[in-house]
Scaffold this motif. Structure first.
Motif, PDB file in Angstrom:
ATOM      1  N   HIS A 365     -15.486  -2.897 -19.242  1.00  0.00           N
ATOM      2  CA  HIS A 365     -15.907  -1.411 -19.985  1.00  0.00           C
ATOM      3  C   HIS A 365     -14.432  -0.954 -20.930  1.00  0.00           C
ATOM      4  O   HIS A 365     -14.785  -1.137 -22.166  1.00  0.00           O
ATOM      5  N   GLU A 366     -13.282  -1.124 -20.179  1.00  0.00           N
ATOM      6  CA  GLU A 366     -12.291  -0.820 -21.029  1.00  0.00           C
ATOM      7  C   GLU A 366     -11.875  -1.730 -22.335  1.00  0.00           C
ATOM      8  O   GLU A 366     -11.586  -1.326 -23.309  1.00  0.00           O
ATOM      9  N   HIS A 369     -13.677  -0.904 -25.350  1.00  0.00           N
ATOM     10  CA  HIS A 369     -13.079  -0.032 -26.186  1.00  0.00           C
ATOM     11  C   HIS A 369     -12.077  -0.783 -27.190  1.00  0.00           C
ATOM     12  O   HIS A 369     -11.949  -0.514 -28.457  1.00  0.00           O
ATOM     13  N   GLU A 393     -19.029   4.526 -25.700  1.00  0.00           N
ATOM     14  CA  GLU A 393     -19.263   4.454 -24.167  1.00  0.00           C
ATOM     15  C   GLU A 393     -20.563   3.516 -23.944  1.00  0.00           C
ATOM     16  O   GLU A 393     -20.545   2.810 -23.101  1.00  0.00           O
TER      17      GLU A 393
HETATM   18 ZN   LIG Z   1     -15.162   4.458 -21.876  1.00  0.00          ZN
END
Ligand SMILES: [Zn+2]
Length: 450
Positions: A365-366, A369, A393
């Protein structure tokens, strides 16, 4: 006045505010200078959260004040442009975004107070520990989250859940109330009814509220089914004295982190709601057996992105990120986050990684980003954010969902069973539903009544 202000920016006469070319020059100037100012602020913030000291907090607050002066300077001028005749939609949108100066609209002393309240709440949250008699004191990450994710002992769960709330919620309650007051005041100074209205404006949609309500109503039957199923499964597991089928589900028995932080609380671990004959493989145990290290978790995640033809993380990412909790005695804020420092491809992740499947997926997930930062780094700094606050997100969620699939886990050697039968698939879907579907009405409720 910010040091980069008046000296370099050509003076704008009244007529210039009707002139689209002048507006473009103004935005270009903003772009060049904002990179430096934001970078210094982000660097000071990074130094604080990776080494929590009073001195670093002071430095961060100081840089934040500099940034605020800068934002006010450009915000006021952005408001003066008369955009009605402008042709370029991007120019109009950039000016609109600059006009919203958020908390910076507060008078100087209240702004400082706002920043201090925020920093103090963060410090309380990061340093809180829960202690009980002769047991060692536990912090949220990783110890308390581990208890909430794995324990099935009702006393222990209640102790962790309540202890965390006493240590954090009770401590920051009055600070938080004051913070809300100041936030709403800032929003009003930006011409919004309250902070909620300001947040919603970032979605640039007139139908956001109706869209969310419709979406919630569509989801409701599935949510009620899931809730009922979970309620009964917990009733079977803990018995009628703890789970009243006519009452709500006690929060401490849901298998989630005390702060709701670890969204994958039940991920891939046997829980009461799964089909009992099919105990899923314990991926965390497999990772530990294969001696995974935190670096490998990040490297494997990067490989996943490059295998899709996406970009690798730049070399400075590996040098400057904080991928594990430091062992040199520094106090740090462990809350996982990805950072854009706005200068020279400087992107970082802060995470106190533990070798678990939950952390592996959180890394995916990170890293989404980071990927997003890399993809939009050549745009104007005004556009260096998700298309709206939810979008970035959502990209992370899609990537995490792919990474958690049976096929991918098999590919990286974290599962041994080659084929899933229908019960395995149901268990997989149930876990995803518990993480994602169960959260939506809760999140929606908070936004409706905050
Ligand atoms: Zn996030």
């Amino acid at each position: 006045m910010p040091p980069l202000g008046d000296q370099l920016l050509p003076t704008l006469a009244t007529d210039d505010f009707y002139n689209e070319t002048k507006a473009k020059i103004f935005l270009q100037f903003y772009d060049q200078t904002a990179k430096v100012v934001l970078n210094q602020f982000m660097e000071a913030t990074w130094n604080y959260v990776t080494n929590i000291t009073r001195k670093n907090q002071e430095e961060m607050l100081h840089k934040d004040m500099e940034r605020s002066q800068f934002m006010i300077y450009f915000g006021i001028r952005a408001c003066l442009f008369k955009v009605a005749q402008f042709q370029d939609q991007d120019v109009k949108r950039m000016l609109r975004k600059l006009q919203n100066i958020d908390k910076v609209a507060l008078p100087k002393d209240e702004l400082r107070e706002y920043n201090e309240l925020l920093a103090n709440m963060e410090m309380t949250y990061s340093m809180a520990q829960v202690c009980l008699n002769e047991r060692p004191c536990l912090s949220l990450e990783p110890e308390l989250e581990e208890v909430m994710a794995t324990s099935r002992n009702k006393e222990e769960l209640l102790w962790a859940w309540q202890g965390w709330r006493d240590a954090v919620g009770c401590q920051i309650r009055t600070t938080f109330e004051h913070y809300v007051e100041l936030s709403n005041k800032a929003a009003q100074l930006n011409d919004y009814k309250d902070m909620g209205a300001l947040w919603r404006s970032k979605y640039e949609s007139d139908t956001l509220k109706q869209d969310l309500e419709r979406f919630f109503q569509e989801l409701r039957p599935l949510y009620l089914n899931l809730h009922t199923y979970m309620h009964r499964a917990l009733h079977r597991h803990y018995g009628p004295e703890l789970i009243d089928l006519r009452g709500p589900i006690p929060a401490h028995l849901r298998g989630k982190g005390p702060a709701g932080g670890r969204v994958l609380g039940q991920h891939l671990r046997p829980g009461p709601a799964l089909l009992p004959k099919k105990i899923p493989e314990d991926v965390t145990k497999i990772m530990k057996g294969q001696h995974w290290k935190s670096e490998k978790m990040f490297e494997d995640s990067e490989k996943f992105f490059t295998s899709l033809g996406l970009l690798p993380a730049p070399p400075s990412f590996w040098k400057k990120s904080m991928l594990t909790r430091p062992t040199d005695g520094r106090e740090v804020e462990c809350h996982t986050s990805a950072w854009n420092l706005y200068l020279d491809d400087d992107f970082r992740i802060k995470k106190c990684t533990e070798v678990t499947i939950e952390d592996l997926l959180s890394i995916f997930h990170e890293m989404s980003h980071i990927q997003y930062f890399l993809q939009y780094k050549n745009l104007s700094i005004i556009f260096c954010e998700g298309a709206n606050p939810a979008f970035e997100e959502a990209v992370g969620s899609v990537i995490t969902l792919l990474a958690s699939s049976h096929k991918h886990l098999l590919n990286i050697g974290l599962l041994s069973l080659k084929h899933q039968d229908s019960e395995d698939e149901v268990n997989f879907l149930m876990r995803i539903a518990l993480q994602k579907i169960a959260f939506i009405p809760f999140g929606y409720l908070l936004d409706l009544f905050h």
